[in-house]
Scaffold this motif. Sequence first.
Motif, PDB file in Angstrom:
ATOM      1  N   SER A 116      13.708   4.356   8.734  1.00 15.06           N
ATOM      2  CA  SER A 116      13.393   3.331   9.729  1.00 15.06           C
ATOM      3  C   SER A 116      11.929   3.259  10.156  1.00 15.06           C
ATOM      4  CB  SER A 116      14.265   3.536  10.970  1.00 15.06           C
ATOM      5  OG  SER A 116      14.002   4.809  11.533  1.00 15.06           O
ATOM      6  N   VAL A 117      11.125   4.234   9.788  1.00 18.16           N
ATOM      7  CA  VAL A 117       9.716   4.255  10.178  1.00 18.16           C
ATOM      8  C   VAL A 117       8.852   4.509   8.940  1.00 18.16           C
ATOM      9  CG1 VAL A 117      10.125   4.971  12.580  1.00 18.16           C
ATOM     10  CG2 VAL A 117       9.860   6.700  10.797  1.00 18.16           C
ATOM     11  N   PRO A 118       7.582   4.096   8.969  1.00 23.98           N
ATOM     12  CA  PRO A 118       6.723   4.257   7.794  1.00 23.98           C
ATOM     13  C   PRO A 118       6.638   5.692   7.272  1.00 23.98           C
ATOM     14  CG  PRO A 118       5.665   2.821   9.390  1.00 23.98           C
ATOM     15  CD  PRO A 118       6.905   3.368  10.053  1.00 23.98           C
ATOM     16  N   GLU A 119       6.730   6.663   8.158  1.00 20.84           N
ATOM     17  CA  GLU A 119       6.666   8.065   7.719  1.00 20.84           C
ATOM     18  C   GLU A 119       7.883   8.453   6.877  1.00 20.84           C
ATOM     19  OE1 GLU A 119       4.207   7.092  10.959  1.00 20.84           O
ATOM     20  OE2 GLU A 119       6.383   7.125  11.046  1.00 20.84           O
ATOM     21  N   LYS A 120       8.953   7.659   6.951  1.00 23.23           N
ATOM     22  CA  LYS A 120      10.176   7.902   6.179  1.00 23.23           C
ATOM     23  C   LYS A 120      10.440   6.736   5.217  1.00 23.23           C
ATOM     24  CE  LYS A 120      12.478  10.349   9.975  1.00 23.23           C
ATOM     25  NZ  LYS A 120      13.701  10.354  10.800  1.00 23.23           N
ATOM     26  N   ALA A 121       9.387   6.099   4.756  1.00 26.36           N
ATOM     27  CA  ALA A 121       9.505   4.893   3.924  1.00 26.36           C
ATOM     28  C   ALA A 121      10.347   5.152   2.678  1.00 26.36           C
ATOM     29  CB  ALA A 121       8.117   4.412   3.518  1.00 26.36           C
ATOM     30  N   VAL A 122      11.077   4.116   2.250  1.00 25.93           N
ATOM     31  CA  VAL A 122      11.871   4.223   1.024  1.00 25.93           C
ATOM     32  C   VAL A 122      10.981   4.134  -0.210  1.00 25.93           C
ATOM     33  CG1 VAL A 122      14.067   3.447   1.965  1.00 25.93           C
ATOM     34  CG2 VAL A 122      12.468   1.765   1.050  1.00 25.93           C
ATOM     35  N   MET A 123       9.827   3.489  -0.079  1.00 30.36           N
ATOM     36  CA  MET A 123       8.869   3.420  -1.177  1.00 30.36           C
ATOM     37  C   MET A 123       7.557   2.830  -0.689  1.00 30.36           C
ATOM     38  SD  MET A 123      10.224   0.328  -3.580  1.00 30.36           S
ATOM     39  CE  MET A 123      10.729  -1.229  -2.924  1.00 30.36           C
ATOM     40  N   HIS A 124       6.568   2.881  -1.559  1.00 28.76           N
ATOM     41  CA  HIS A 124       5.252   2.298  -1.312  1.00 28.76           C
ATOM     42  C   HIS A 124       5.074   1.184  -2.343  1.00 28.76           C
ATOM     43  CE1 HIS A 124       1.139   2.415   0.224  1.00 28.76           C
ATOM     44  NE2 HIS A 124       0.774   2.125  -1.005  1.00 28.76           N
ATOM     45  N   VAL A 125       4.627  -0.001  -1.897  1.00 32.40           N
ATOM     46  CA  VAL A 125       4.450  -1.127  -2.818  1.00 32.40           C
ATOM     47  C   VAL A 125       3.075  -1.755  -2.653  1.00 32.40           C
ATOM     48  CG1 VAL A 125       6.914  -1.678  -2.920  1.00 32.40           C
ATOM     49  CG2 VAL A 125       5.465  -2.842  -1.240  1.00 32.40           C
ATOM     50  N   THR A 126       2.680  -2.458  -3.687  1.00 35.99           N
ATOM     51  CA  THR A 126       1.461  -3.250  -3.667  1.00 35.99           C
ATOM     52  C   THR A 126       1.849  -4.712  -3.818  1.00 35.99           C
ATOM     53  OG1 THR A 126       0.210  -1.466  -4.703  1.00 35.99           O
ATOM     54  CG2 THR A 126      -0.753  -3.687  -4.804  1.00 35.99           C
ATOM     55  N   ILE A 127       1.398  -5.543  -2.884  1.00 38.59           N
ATOM     56  CA  ILE A 127       1.588  -6.989  -2.986  1.00 38.59           C
ATOM     57  C   ILE A 127       0.294  -7.555  -3.558  1.00 38.59           C
ATOM     58  CG2 ILE A 127       1.981  -9.144  -1.733  1.00 38.59           C
ATOM     59  CD1 ILE A 127       4.437  -7.330  -1.711  1.00 38.59           C
ATOM     60  N   SER A 128       0.410  -8.300  -4.646  1.00 34.09           N
ATOM     61  CA  SER A 128      -0.776  -8.879  -5.271  1.00 34.09           C
ATOM     62  C   SER A 128      -0.748 -10.401  -5.137  1.00 34.09           C
ATOM     63  CB  SER A 128      -0.846  -8.469  -6.746  1.00 34.09           C
ATOM     64  OG  SER A 128       0.329  -8.865  -7.415  1.00 34.09           O
ATOM     65  N   GLN A 129      -1.821 -11.031  -5.553  1.00 34.25           N
ATOM     66  CA  GLN A 129      -1.964 -12.476  -5.422  1.00 34.25           C
ATOM     67  C   GLN A 129      -1.234 -13.177  -6.563  1.00 34.25           C
ATOM     68  OE1 GLN A 129      -6.175 -13.097  -5.162  1.00 34.25           O
ATOM     69  NE2 GLN A 129      -6.278 -12.359  -3.073  1.00 34.25           N
ATOM     70  N   THR A 130       0.065 -12.934  -6.634  1.00 33.18           N
ATOM     71  CA  THR A 130       0.919 -13.497  -7.668  1.00 33.18           C
ATOM     72  C   THR A 130       2.350 -13.513  -7.156  1.00 33.18           C
ATOM     73  OG1 THR A 130       1.566 -13.256  -9.986  1.00 33.18           O
ATOM     74  CG2 THR A 130       1.228 -11.243  -8.761  1.00 33.18           C
ATOM     75  N   ASN A 131       3.297 -13.792  -7.996  1.00 28.59           N
ATOM     76  CA  ASN A 131       4.707 -13.705  -7.631  1.00 28.59           C
ATOM     77  C   ASN A 131       5.111 -12.238  -7.789  1.00 28.59           C
ATOM     78  OD1 ASN A 131       7.340 -14.207  -7.039  1.00 28.59           O
ATOM     79  ND2 ASN A 131       7.700 -15.612  -8.725  1.00 28.59           N
TER      80      ASN A 131
END
Length: 157
Positions: A116-131
């Motif tokens: 429920s909090v960033p310290e326990k995130a399910v994953m890390h993602v990168t959003i790019s300038q695309t779909n």
Amino acid sequence: MSSSSRDRLSRLALLCMACGLAVGCSRREHWMNDTYPASGVVLVNGEHAEGALIMLFPSDGPVDVRNSKPWGVVNADGSYRLGTYELEDGAPPGEYDVTLVWSLGLGPDRLKGAHSVPEKAVMHVTISQTNNELPPIELSGVSVLPPPTARSGPLTP
């Protein structure tokens, strides 16, 4: 002042007001960043996590002056689409920690706050300038609270 002079002056005044409104509107939206489509799927113990809330917390600092956060709700088929400023309008480019809360209505988080909090995130993602098709979130072997059931009869104290 002649009638044609008044008409020209009125038109000029209306034009100035219209330009002022347009500038005012663009200032209001100036704080928003560009967003790009982002979607994914959530499975918990092999089941679609319908109703779960996905929220992205920027790792690189706020995405805008209002500290907006992209979010999405998981559909019956396990899919979700992110939105930041409007429903499903996407997310600004950047690095994010992905949180997941699965509560239906006012009930408790079926995942017991595990992500429920960033310290326990399910994953890390990168959003790019695309779909952006995000990697699936697949939690398996996790303890999950049962979904709330409809109560029959009046509530008792």
